[in-house]
Enzyme design. Sequence first.
Site, short mmCIF file in Angstrom:
data_model
loop_
_atom_site.label_atom_id
_atom_site.label_comp_id
_atom_site.label_asym_id
_atom_site.label_seq_id
_atom_site.Cartn_x
_atom_site.Cartn_y
_atom_site.Cartn_z
N LYS A 17 0.99 -1.18 0.28
CA LYS A 17 -0.07 0.04 -0.21
C LYS A 17 1.06 1.53 0.05
O LYS A 17 0.63 2.40 -0.96
CB LYS A 17 -1.32 -0.44 0.90
N ARG A 92 -10.44 3.20 10.88
CA ARG A 92 -10.10 1.09 11.13
C ARG A 92 -11.68 0.96 12.10
O ARG A 92 -11.10 -0.32 12.16
CB ARG A 92 -9.51 1.37 12.55
N ARG A 131 13.46 -9.70 6.90
CA ARG A 131 14.64 -7.79 6.71
C ARG A 131 15.25 -9.18 8.21
O ARG A 131 15.17 -9.54 9.36
CB ARG A 131 13.83 -7.02 7.36
N ARG A 164 15.05 -8.41 14.25
CA ARG A 164 14.36 -7.36 15.41
C ARG A 164 13.03 -8.51 15.37
O ARG A 164 12.67 -8.55 14.86
CB ARG A 164 14.16 -6.06 14.68
N ARG A 175 0.51 -9.42 14.08
CA ARG A 175 -0.08 -8.21 13.46
C ARG A 175 -1.08 -8.39 12.06
O ARG A 175 -2.13 -7.25 11.49
CB ARG A 175 1.03 -7.75 12.20
#
Length: 224
Positions: A17, A92, A131, A164, A175
Amino acid sequence: MSDLLRFILVGAPGCGKGTQSPAVVENFGVCHIATGDALRAAVGAGTPAGLQAKEAMNAGKLVSDDIVTAIVSEAMKEPRCSKGFVLDGFPRTVQQAKSLDSMLAKEGASIDKVVSIKVPNDTLIERLSGRWIHKSSGRSYHTIFNPPKTAQVDDVTGEPLMQRPDDKPETAVKRLGVFAQDTAPVLAHYGAQNKVEEIDGNRDIVTVACNIGKVFGFSAAKKQ
């Protein structure tokens, strides 16, 4: 105000997005309103809604739906939004969606389309959890988009890379779960109005951009 373009862009973390929004702004001259950016700008500028938000945050409270809606309303009135807007991260909740609808209705307007970028969860998890970083230098790698020459090893120093906590697969799953739980009712709200357009986000960037552009272009043509 009836000839302006009014869109909501919806997509899970990792759907692309953030890559697509600038293209929409450039191609159609609309403004991009991201809730977090609008909130920070309103607080920094000391707008009426921004002051209310600051008061709530200073008191350790969540910023209410009414205040968030007011902040988005203020952003819509900025000169950069003279041709319309695309909302990102708002609404939301169904309550925010209803507040937005009511606010626009007072001006004889409504949301044109909700563009929902769909990508399979397995793909999103790969994107979000790919990542790895070299701690001392900050060099960043991605297992899909920018892999190191040797897995989990820094190209320059040969030292091990680290991941991380926010980039771990289990965090990505959480998430995505929160996103689905929050947005499903909002999509159902606008789906009942026949305003949701699903876009396959599991394609190359140009194809996704073209398909989003078709939705915007069709709505723009109808207003001419």
